[in-house]
Design a protein around this motif. Structure first.
Motif, PDB file in Angstrom:
ATOM      1  N   ILE A 115       0.660  -1.330  -0.170  1.00 57.00           N
ATOM      2  CA  ILE A 115       0.042   0.009  -0.184  1.00 57.00           C
ATOM      3  C   ILE A 115       1.013   1.308  -0.113  1.00 57.00           C
ATOM      4  CG2 ILE A 115      -1.979   1.922   1.499  1.00 57.00           C
ATOM      5  CD1 ILE A 115      -2.736  -1.363   2.064  1.00 57.00           C
ATOM      6  N   ARG A 116       2.192   0.947   0.220  1.00 52.70           N
ATOM      7  CA  ARG A 116       2.930   2.523   0.324  1.00 52.70           C
ATOM      8  C   ARG A 116       3.081   2.587  -1.346  1.00 52.70           C
ATOM      9  NH1 ARG A 116       8.484  -0.175   1.198  1.00 52.70           N
ATOM     10  NH2 ARG A 116       7.415  -1.375   0.529  1.00 52.70           N
ATOM     11  N   ARG A 117       2.584   2.276  -1.957  1.00 49.98           N
ATOM     12  CA  ARG A 117       3.055   2.520  -3.382  1.00 49.98           C
ATOM     13  C   ARG A 117       2.501   3.247  -3.701  1.00 49.98           C
ATOM     14  NH1 ARG A 117       5.952   0.992  -7.945  1.00 49.98           N
ATOM     15  NH2 ARG A 117       4.049   1.175  -9.887  1.00 49.98           N
ATOM     16  N   THR A 118       1.174   4.058  -2.781  1.00 49.97           N
ATOM     17  CA  THR A 118       0.188   5.165  -3.471  1.00 49.97           C
ATOM     18  C   THR A 118       0.518   6.388  -2.567  1.00 49.97           C
ATOM     19  OG1 THR A 118      -1.302   4.686  -1.786  1.00 49.97           O
ATOM     20  CG2 THR A 118      -1.649   3.952  -3.910  1.00 49.97           C
ATOM     21  N   LYS A 119       1.324   6.033  -2.083  1.00 45.51           N
ATOM     22  CA  LYS A 119       1.807   7.259  -0.422  1.00 45.51           C
ATOM     23  C   LYS A 119       0.558   7.399  -0.325  1.00 45.51           C
ATOM     24  CE  LYS A 119       6.174   8.446  -3.194  1.00 45.51           C
ATOM     25  NZ  LYS A 119       6.029   7.912  -4.731  1.00 45.51           N
ATOM     26  N   ARG A 120       1.068   8.496   1.081  1.00 45.52           N
ATOM     27  CA  ARG A 120      -0.510   8.931   1.777  1.00 45.52           C
ATOM     28  C   ARG A 120      -2.435   9.516   0.002  1.00 45.52           C
ATOM     29  NH1 ARG A 120      -1.658  14.334   3.145  1.00 45.52           N
ATOM     30  NH2 ARG A 120      -3.446  13.957   5.207  1.00 45.52           N
ATOM     31  N   ARG A 121      -0.995   9.973   0.150  1.00 47.55           N
ATOM     32  CA  ARG A 121      -2.136  11.219  -0.891  1.00 47.55           C
ATOM     33  C   ARG A 121      -2.602  10.106  -2.047  1.00 47.55           C
ATOM     34  NH1 ARG A 121       0.595  12.350  -6.433  1.00 47.55           N
ATOM     35  NH2 ARG A 121      -0.477  14.734  -6.200  1.00 47.55           N
ATOM     36  N   GLY A 122      -2.008   9.412  -3.366  1.00 49.88           N
ATOM     37  CA  GLY A 122      -3.041   8.397  -3.497  1.00 49.88           C
ATOM     38  C   GLY A 122      -4.306   7.753  -2.865  1.00 49.88           C
ATOM     39  N   PHE A 123      -3.326   6.992  -0.980  1.00 49.47           N
ATOM     40  CA  PHE A 123      -3.977   6.362  -0.596  1.00 49.47           C
ATOM     41  C   PHE A 123      -5.835   7.367  -0.138  1.00 49.47           C
ATOM     42  CE2 PHE A 123      -5.178   3.809   3.326  1.00 49.47           C
ATOM     43  CZ  PHE A 123      -5.588   3.272   2.303  1.00 49.47           C
ATOM     44  N   LEU A 124      -5.185   8.782   0.605  1.00 52.22           N
ATOM     45  CA  LEU A 124      -6.337   8.902   1.002  1.00 52.22           C
ATOM     46  C   LEU A 124      -7.462   9.297   0.016  1.00 52.22           C
ATOM     47  CD1 LEU A 124      -5.310   9.120   3.963  1.00 52.22           C
ATOM     48  CD2 LEU A 124      -5.611  11.414   3.875  1.00 52.22           C
ATOM     49  N   ARG A 125      -6.521   9.994  -1.220  1.00 51.08           N
ATOM     50  CA  ARG A 125      -7.828  10.098  -2.680  1.00 51.08           C
ATOM     51  C   ARG A 125      -8.484   8.652  -2.598  1.00 51.08           C
ATOM     52  NH1 ARG A 125      -4.919   8.380  -7.988  1.00 51.08           N
ATOM     53  NH2 ARG A 125      -4.636   6.982  -6.731  1.00 51.08           N
ATOM     54  N   ASN A 126      -8.174   7.508  -2.945  1.00 57.87           N
ATOM     55  CA  ASN A 126      -9.075   5.612  -2.708  1.00 57.87           C
ATOM     56  C   ASN A 126     -10.497   6.143  -1.458  1.00 57.87           C
ATOM     57  OD1 ASN A 126      -7.971   6.138  -4.296  1.00 57.87           O
ATOM     58  ND2 ASN A 126      -6.006   3.914  -3.224  1.00 57.87           N
ATOM     59  N   VAL A 127      -9.442   6.961  -0.128  1.00 56.72           N
ATOM     60  CA  VAL A 127     -10.797   6.656   0.930  1.00 56.72           C
ATOM     61  C   VAL A 127     -12.009   7.254   0.595  1.00 56.72           C
ATOM     62  CG1 VAL A 127     -10.531   6.786   3.288  1.00 56.72           C
ATOM     63  CG2 VAL A 127      -8.692   5.626   2.329  1.00 56.72           C
ATOM     64  N   CYS A 128     -11.746   8.911  -0.428  1.00 55.47           N
ATOM     65  CA  CYS A 128     -12.863   9.458   0.010  1.00 55.47           C
ATOM     66  C   CYS A 128     -13.564   8.957  -0.723  1.00 55.47           C
ATOM     67  CB  CYS A 128     -11.649  11.532  -0.510  1.00 55.47           C
ATOM     68  SG  CYS A 128     -10.860  11.851   0.697  1.00 55.47           S
ATOM     69  N   VAL A 129     -13.025   8.633  -2.225  1.00 51.37           N
ATOM     70  CA  VAL A 129     -14.539   7.438  -3.049  1.00 51.37           C
ATOM     71  C   VAL A 129     -14.736   7.026  -2.666  1.00 51.37           C
ATOM     72  CG1 VAL A 129     -13.844   6.929  -5.815  1.00 51.37           C
ATOM     73  CG2 VAL A 129     -12.054   8.909  -4.547  1.00 51.37           C
ATOM     74  N   ALA A 130     -14.447   6.325  -1.765  1.00 55.29           N
ATOM     75  CA  ALA A 130     -15.196   4.982  -1.270  1.00 55.29           C
ATOM     76  C   ALA A 130     -16.525   5.969  -0.010  1.00 55.29           C
ATOM     77  CB  ALA A 130     -14.059   4.039  -0.596  1.00 55.29           C
ATOM     78  N   LEU A 131     -15.560   7.032   0.282  1.00 56.33           N
ATOM     79  CA  LEU A 131     -16.462   7.310   1.917  1.00 56.33           C
ATOM     80  C   LEU A 131     -17.581   7.672   0.485  1.00 56.33           C
ATOM     81  CD1 LEU A 131     -14.130   9.040   4.039  1.00 56.33           C
ATOM     82  CD2 LEU A 131     -15.951   7.164   4.698  1.00 56.33           C
ATOM     83  N   GLY A 132     -17.115   8.672  -0.037  1.00 58.70           N
ATOM     84  CA  GLY A 132     -18.620   9.305  -1.373  1.00 58.70           C
ATOM     85  C   GLY A 132     -19.770   8.223  -1.443  1.00 58.70           C
ATOM     86  N   ASN A 133     -19.468   7.365  -2.685  1.00 60.26           N
ATOM     87  CA  ASN A 133     -19.760   6.121  -2.570  1.00 60.26           C
ATOM     88  C   ASN A 133     -20.768   5.243  -1.391  1.00 60.26           C
ATOM     89  OD1 ASN A 133     -19.195   6.620  -5.207  1.00 60.26           O
ATOM     90  ND2 ASN A 133     -16.894   4.448  -5.066  1.00 60.26           N
ATOM     91  N   ILE A 134     -20.256   5.356  -0.636  1.00 62.56           N
ATOM     92  CA  ILE A 134     -20.672   5.028   0.791  1.00 62.56           C
ATOM     93  C   ILE A 134     -21.937   5.134   1.264  1.00 62.56           C
ATOM     94  CG2 ILE A 134     -20.668   3.835   3.532  1.00 62.56           C
ATOM     95  CD1 ILE A 134     -17.723   2.737   2.442  1.00 62.56           C
ATOM     96  N   ALA A 135     -21.550   6.746   1.220  1.00 65.99           N
ATOM     97  CA  ALA A 135     -22.408   8.224   1.187  1.00 65.99           C
ATOM     98  C   ALA A 135     -23.114   7.824   2.699  1.00 65.99           C
ATOM     99  CB  ALA A 135     -23.929   7.463   0.336  1.00 65.99           C
ATOM    100  N   ASP A 136     -22.175   7.885   3.793  1.00 62.96           N
ATOM    101  CA  ASP A 136     -22.830   7.444   4.776  1.00 62.96           C
ATOM    102  C   ASP A 136     -22.908   8.838   5.595  1.00 62.96           C
ATOM    103  OD1 ASP A 136     -23.306   7.837   7.719  1.00 62.96           O
ATOM    104  OD2 ASP A 136     -22.096   5.399   7.786  1.00 62.96           O
ATOM    105  N   ALA A 137     -23.460   9.928   6.339  1.00 60.05           N
ATOM    106  CA  ALA A 137     -23.255  11.063   6.684  1.00 60.05           C
ATOM    107  C   ALA A 137     -22.368  11.221   7.525  1.00 60.05           C
ATOM    108  CB  ALA A 137     -24.741  11.538   7.468  1.00 60.05           C
ATOM    109  N   ALA A 138     -22.035  10.257   8.421  1.00 59.64           N
ATOM    110  CA  ALA A 138     -21.540   9.612   9.474  1.00 59.64           C
ATOM    111  C   ALA A 138     -20.079  10.579   8.773  1.00 59.64           C
ATOM    112  CB  ALA A 138     -21.319   8.610  10.242  1.00 59.64           C
ATOM    113  N   ALA A 139     -19.261  10.417   7.522  1.00 55.89           N
ATOM    114  CA  ALA A 139     -17.953  11.063   6.955  1.00 55.89           C
ATOM    115  C   ALA A 139     -17.991  11.861   7.276  1.00 55.89           C
ATOM    116  CB  ALA A 139     -17.928  10.324   6.723  1.00 55.89           C
TER     117      ALA A 139
END
Ligand code: B12
Length: 306
Positions: A247-271
């Motif tokens: 997972i280090r390959r994406t560096k923090r910026r790529g990984f957090l980018r992915n986490v944001c996309v997943a949270l947007g798709n799950i669409a839970d207001a808690a995020a």
């Protein structure tokens, strides 16, 4: 993936990689994790999915150890032999060589399939300046099956044996360094690092045994990680948490980018509070932009519900 273009001339000419190269020893290393959840079964907490290969410590280190041990054994038997080991590092087409060496066939999803191992294995190769007896190539056994094609969440398998890598979730979440095309984001779901869907539906997995190499260290912390806390990782904590992980390959910026996309798709207001903090003050414009997209998507989903 510009490295593929850079390596092109050498790929066609193995002798330019190792002087006097005569044969290739192709190897496969099983990483099948039959028990690992492919999807999160806890709908209450937003969780992400990580491709199975990345639920271990980085496989390259292990593959190197195994390939170099094999090369040492070959050198013991054939004095004076010169060889060089490869796993994703050099201009060597492991998949093509493995197919020609008879390990398996290239499936419609473009990965190699082996009769008893199924889909979940890594490939490596050793070039040697020895003329070895050659195994015959394996023939194709996909038949009329094409389950992998509709299984792809982004429609990246555009024809049998043809992948549009630019659409593949593995490319979008790992290799792509910049912004994920907006039209593809909703299709990524909660996959935060790679994707196994085309491999997982392959009927040849039914014969596969669980990985047994003692050198493969499974990391349970990435089985279905909670997403919201991942937004708080700074560079140091990201490096600490994913030490030795692919997972280090994406560096923090790529990984957090992915986490944001997943949270947007799950669409839970808690995020929303954590995303708002990131959208406002993260040091990386890439992360801020994806957080803003996620907020918009969650708010859009909320509006639809009311
Ligand atoms: C770039 C790359 C990707 C790209 C593009 C993948 C693609 N399918 O083209 C992306 C980022 C999308 C990717 C994704 C994944 N990858 Co990848 N990837 C690579 C890498 C580094 C280079 C492949 C490449 O493009 N080489 C250059 C081209 C010219 O060579 P080639 O693809 O082998 O093509 C030659 C032959 O295969 C042949 N050929 C190609 N297609 C066909 C079809 C038929 C019918 C025939 C006869 C011949 C043939 O002709 C070509 C010219 O010689 C390899 C490692 C490596 N060094 O090979 C891993 C590798 C292919 N990936 C691997 C894995 C595990 C994955 C993922 C499963 C990871 C994941 N879970 O997220 C996904 C699977 C996605 C998918 N359905 O393919 C493994 C595959 C193991 C296996 N069992 O096959 C490899 C071998 C890494 C390894 N060392 O184990 N990957």
């Amino acid at each position: 993936m510009n490295y593929l273009q850079r390596q092109e001339p050498a790929r066609a000419l193995p002798a330019s990689v190792l002087a006097g190269a005569r044969s290739v020893v192709a190897v496969a290393l099983n990483y099948h994790l039959p028990e690992a959840p492919l999807f999160s079964d806890d709908p209450r907490t937003p969780r992400g999915i990580v491709a199975r290969y990345a639920r271990y410590d980085d496989y390259h280190t292990l593959m190197w150890e195994r390939l170099n041990a094999l090369l040492a054994a070959i050198a013991k038997q054939f004095t004076g032999v010169t060889g060089k080991a490869f796993c994703d590092t050099g201009p060597v087409t492991e998949r093509d060589l493995a197919m020609r060496a008879g390990i398996g066939w290239i499936g419609k999803h473009t990965n190699l399939i082996e009769r008893r191992m199924g889909n979940f294995f890594f490939l490596g190769a050793i070039l040697v300046d020895l003329a070895l007896d050659v195994d015959p190539p394996e023939s194709t056994h996909c038949g009329t099956c094409s389950r992998c094609m509709p299984a792809c969440p982004t429609g990246a398998i555009i024809a049998p044996y043809q992948l549009d890598a630019r659409r593949c979730v593995s490319y979008l979440t790992i290799e792509l360094k910049g912004s994920i095309p907006v039209e593809l984001r909703p299709l990524i779901g909660n996959r935060i690092y790679g994707c196994d869907d085309c491999l997982a539906v392959c009927p040849w997995n039914r014969f596969a045994k669980a990985a047994s190499d003692p050198g493969l260290r499974a990391r349970t912390d990435v089985d279905a990680p909670e997403l919201i806390p991942l937004l708080s990782l700074d560079d140091d904590r990201f490096r600490d948490r994913f030490r030795n992980s692919p997972i280090r390959r994406t560096k923090r910026r790529g990984f957090l980018r992915n986490v944001c996309v997943a949270l947007g798709n799950i669409a839970d207001a808690a995020a929303l509070p954590a995303l708002a903090r990131v959208a406002e003050s993260d040091g990386e414009p890439l992360v801020r932009e994806h957080a803003a997209w996620a907020i918009e998507r969650i708010e859009g989903a909320q509006r639809k519900r009311t």
